[in-house]
Design a protein around this motif. Structure first.
Motif, PDB file in Angstrom:
ATOM      1  N   GLN A 155     -19.683  -0.552  88.904  1.00 49.94           N
ATOM      2  CA  GLN A 155     -21.232   0.296  88.497  1.00 49.94           C
ATOM      3  C   GLN A 155     -20.748   1.574  88.998  1.00 49.94           C
ATOM      4  N   VAL A 156     -22.175   2.714  89.021  1.00 49.30           N
ATOM      5  CA  VAL A 156     -21.500   3.831  89.655  1.00 49.30           C
ATOM      6  C   VAL A 156     -23.359   4.410  90.225  1.00 49.30           C
ATOM      7  N   GLN A 157     -23.594   4.026  91.528  1.00 49.26           N
ATOM      8  CA  GLN A 157     -24.748   5.617  92.085  1.00 49.26           C
ATOM      9  C   GLN A 157     -24.849   6.516  92.017  1.00 49.26           C
ATOM     10  N   LEU A 158     -26.040   7.233  91.686  1.00 52.03           N
ATOM     11  CA  LEU A 158     -26.147   8.673  91.473  1.00 52.03           C
ATOM     12  C   LEU A 158     -27.135   9.487  92.454  1.00 52.03           C
ATOM     13  N   VAL A 159     -26.883  10.490  93.098  1.00 48.72           N
ATOM     14  CA  VAL A 159     -28.399  10.833  94.290  1.00 48.72           C
ATOM     15  C   VAL A 159     -28.082  11.897  93.472  1.00 48.72           C
ATOM     16  N   GLU A 160     -29.482  13.065  93.174  1.00 46.88           N
ATOM     17  CA  GLU A 160     -29.471  14.402  93.040  1.00 46.88           C
ATOM     18  C   GLU A 160     -30.481  14.988  93.947  1.00 46.88           C
ATOM     19  N   SER A 161     -30.087  15.810  94.102  1.00 40.26           N
ATOM     20  CA  SER A 161     -30.188  16.932  94.884  1.00 40.26           C
ATOM     21  C   SER A 161     -30.354  18.393  94.688  1.00 40.26           C
ATOM     22  N   GLY A 187     -19.674   4.341  94.361  1.00 40.97           N
ATOM     23  CA  GLY A 187     -19.234   3.062  93.678  1.00 40.97           C
ATOM     24  C   GLY A 187     -18.519   2.819  92.940  1.00 40.97           C
ATOM     25  N   ASP A 188     -18.307   3.791  92.351  1.00 39.97           N
ATOM     26  CA  ASP A 188     -17.149   3.622  90.990  1.00 39.97           C
ATOM     27  C   ASP A 188     -15.748   4.699  91.121  1.00 39.97           C
ATOM     28  N   THR A 189     -15.609   4.701  90.036  1.00 36.82           N
ATOM     29  CA  THR A 189     -14.346   5.707  89.899  1.00 36.82           C
ATOM     30  C   THR A 189     -14.350   6.879  89.344  1.00 36.82           C
ATOM     31  N   PHE A 190     -15.389   7.655  90.114  1.00 35.48           N
ATOM     32  CA  PHE A 190     -16.182   8.603  89.499  1.00 35.48           C
ATOM     33  C   PHE A 190     -14.981   9.641  87.879  1.00 35.48           C
ATOM     34  N   GLY A 191     -13.893   9.656  88.601  1.00 38.21           N
ATOM     35  CA  GLY A 191     -12.769  10.664  87.659  1.00 38.21           C
ATOM     36  C   GLY A 191     -13.565   9.247  85.716  1.00 38.21           C
ATOM     37  N   SER A 192     -13.861   8.370  86.074  1.00 36.36           N
ATOM     38  CA  SER A 192     -14.304   7.176  84.718  1.00 36.36           C
ATOM     39  C   SER A 192     -14.933   7.630  83.973  1.00 36.36           C
ATOM     40  N   TYR A 193     -15.469   9.141  84.151  1.00 32.28           N
ATOM     41  CA  TYR A 193     -17.152   8.975  83.632  1.00 32.28           C
ATOM     42  C   TYR A 193     -17.163   9.960  83.427  1.00 32.28           C
ATOM     43  N   ALA A 194     -17.904  10.522  81.711  1.00 30.55           N
ATOM     44  CA  ALA A 194     -18.227  11.484  81.849  1.00 30.55           C
ATOM     45  C   ALA A 194     -19.917  11.674  82.414  1.00 30.55           C
ATOM     46  N   MET A 195     -20.511  13.311  82.627  1.00 27.19           N
ATOM     47  CA  MET A 195     -21.644  13.334  83.216  1.00 27.19           C
ATOM     48  C   MET A 195     -22.327  13.797  82.269  1.00 27.19           C
ATOM     49  N   GLY A 196     -23.583  13.664  82.943  1.00 30.48           N
ATOM     50  CA  GLY A 196     -24.859  14.331  81.395  1.00 30.48           C
ATOM     51  C   GLY A 196     -25.888  14.677  82.638  1.00 30.48           C
ATOM     52  N   TRP A 197     -26.573  15.677  82.228  1.00 29.25           N
ATOM     53  CA  TRP A 197     -27.963  16.381  82.911  1.00 29.25           C
ATOM     54  C   TRP A 197     -29.180  16.627  81.426  1.00 29.25           C
ATOM     55  N   ASP A 205     -21.949   8.179  82.383  1.00 34.33           N
ATOM     56  CA  ASP A 205     -21.684   7.439  80.708  1.00 34.33           C
ATOM     57  C   ASP A 205     -19.608   7.273  80.634  1.00 34.33           C
ATOM     58  N   PRO A 206     -19.027   5.780  80.844  1.00 32.86           N
ATOM     59  CA  PRO A 206     -18.175   5.048  80.808  1.00 32.86           C
ATOM     60  C   PRO A 206     -17.203   5.927  79.920  1.00 32.86           C
ATOM     61  N   ALA A 207     -16.885   6.998  79.120  1.00 29.34           N
ATOM     62  CA  ALA A 207     -16.530   7.429  78.201  1.00 29.34           C
ATOM     63  C   ALA A 207     -15.559   7.615  77.643  1.00 29.34           C
ATOM     64  N   LEU A 208     -14.431   7.817  76.589  1.00 24.17           N
ATOM     65  CA  LEU A 208     -13.481   8.615  76.679  1.00 24.17           C
ATOM     66  C   LEU A 208     -12.838   9.713  77.316  1.00 24.17           C
ATOM     67  N   PRO A 209     -11.410   9.969  77.757  1.00 28.59           N
ATOM     68  CA  PRO A 209     -11.273  11.223  78.663  1.00 28.59           C
ATOM     69  C   PRO A 209     -11.839  12.184  77.703  1.00 28.59           C
ATOM     70  N   TRP A 210     -12.075  12.702  76.407  1.00 32.28           N
ATOM     71  CA  TRP A 210     -13.046  13.785  75.611  1.00 32.28           C
ATOM     72  C   TRP A 210     -13.388  14.070  75.362  1.00 32.28           C
ATOM     73  N   THR A 211     -14.591  13.053  75.566  1.00 35.80           N
ATOM     74  CA  THR A 211     -16.029  12.879  75.401  1.00 35.80           C
ATOM     75  C   THR A 211     -17.047  13.712  76.099  1.00 35.80           C
ATOM     76  N   ASP A 239     -24.675   5.193  80.883  1.00 29.99           N
ATOM     77  CA  ASP A 239     -25.103   3.217  81.273  1.00 29.99           C
ATOM     78  C   ASP A 239     -26.104   3.670  82.712  1.00 29.99           C
ATOM     79  N   TYR A 240     -25.640   5.380  83.631  1.00 27.75           N
ATOM     80  CA  TYR A 240     -26.402   5.082  84.650  1.00 27.75           C
ATOM     81  C   TYR A 240     -26.905   6.251  85.506  1.00 27.75           C
ATOM     82  N   TRP A 241     -28.534   6.151  85.746  1.00 27.37           N
ATOM     83  CA  TRP A 241     -28.762   6.909  86.443  1.00 27.37           C
ATOM     84  C   TRP A 241     -29.580   7.436  87.167  1.00 27.37           C
ATOM     85  N   GLY A 242     -29.493   8.747  88.349  1.00 26.23           N
ATOM     86  CA  GLY A 242     -30.226   8.496  89.350  1.00 26.23           C
ATOM     87  C   GLY A 242     -31.844   9.058  89.070  1.00 26.23           C
TER      88      GLY A 242
END
Length: 126
Positions: free
Chosen positions: A1-7, A26-36, A99-105, A114-117
């Motif tokens: 899991q990953v916890q997200l905190v916006e500021s 909480g988890d390996t950040f580099g394993s996730y695509a990120m979105g706003w 998003d625990p996505a594939l590297p290029w997505t 999966d996870y939201w701030g």
């Protein structure tokens, strides 16, 4: 899991700039695509920008292209959204998501994430 905190949200005049940050833990950040995403009062949550795990893919909503820039620092477990030339219609609560996505997505669809701030308010006055 990953916890997200916006500021970084706040009140800014039209034409101004803000930089939002989203710190992950909480988890390996580099394993996730990120979105706003953002949600204005009475409206659905909509896509703003996303960034793939390697930062090679960065799609944007048409309404923010040329004004917003998404970036990430995997060493700091943080994703950023630099917002410039802000308009009153940019007023919304801004959420980051992982998003625990594939590297290029880098998905534009909130259902892929999966996870939201908790969100940070951005208000642009005219």
């Amino acid at each position: 899991q990953v916890q997200l905190v916006e500021s970084g949200g706040g009140l800014v005049q039209a034409g101004g700039s803000l930089r939002l940050s989203c710190a992950a833990s909480g988890d390996t950040f580099g394993s996730y695509a990120m979105g706003w995403f953002r949600q204005a009062p009475g409206k659905e949550r909509t896509f703003v920008a996303a960034i793939s795990r390697s930062s090679r893919k960065t799609p944007y909503a048409e309404s923010v292209k040329g004004r917003f820039t998404i970036s990430r620092d995997n060493a700091k477990n943080t994703v950023y959204l630099q917002m410039s030339s802000l308009k009153p219609e940019d007023t919304a609560v801004y959420y980051c998501a992982a998003d625990p996505a594939l590297p290029w997505t880098a998905s534009e669809y909130p259902g892929e994430y999966d996870y939201w701030g908790q969100g940070t308010q951005v208000t642009v006055s005219s």
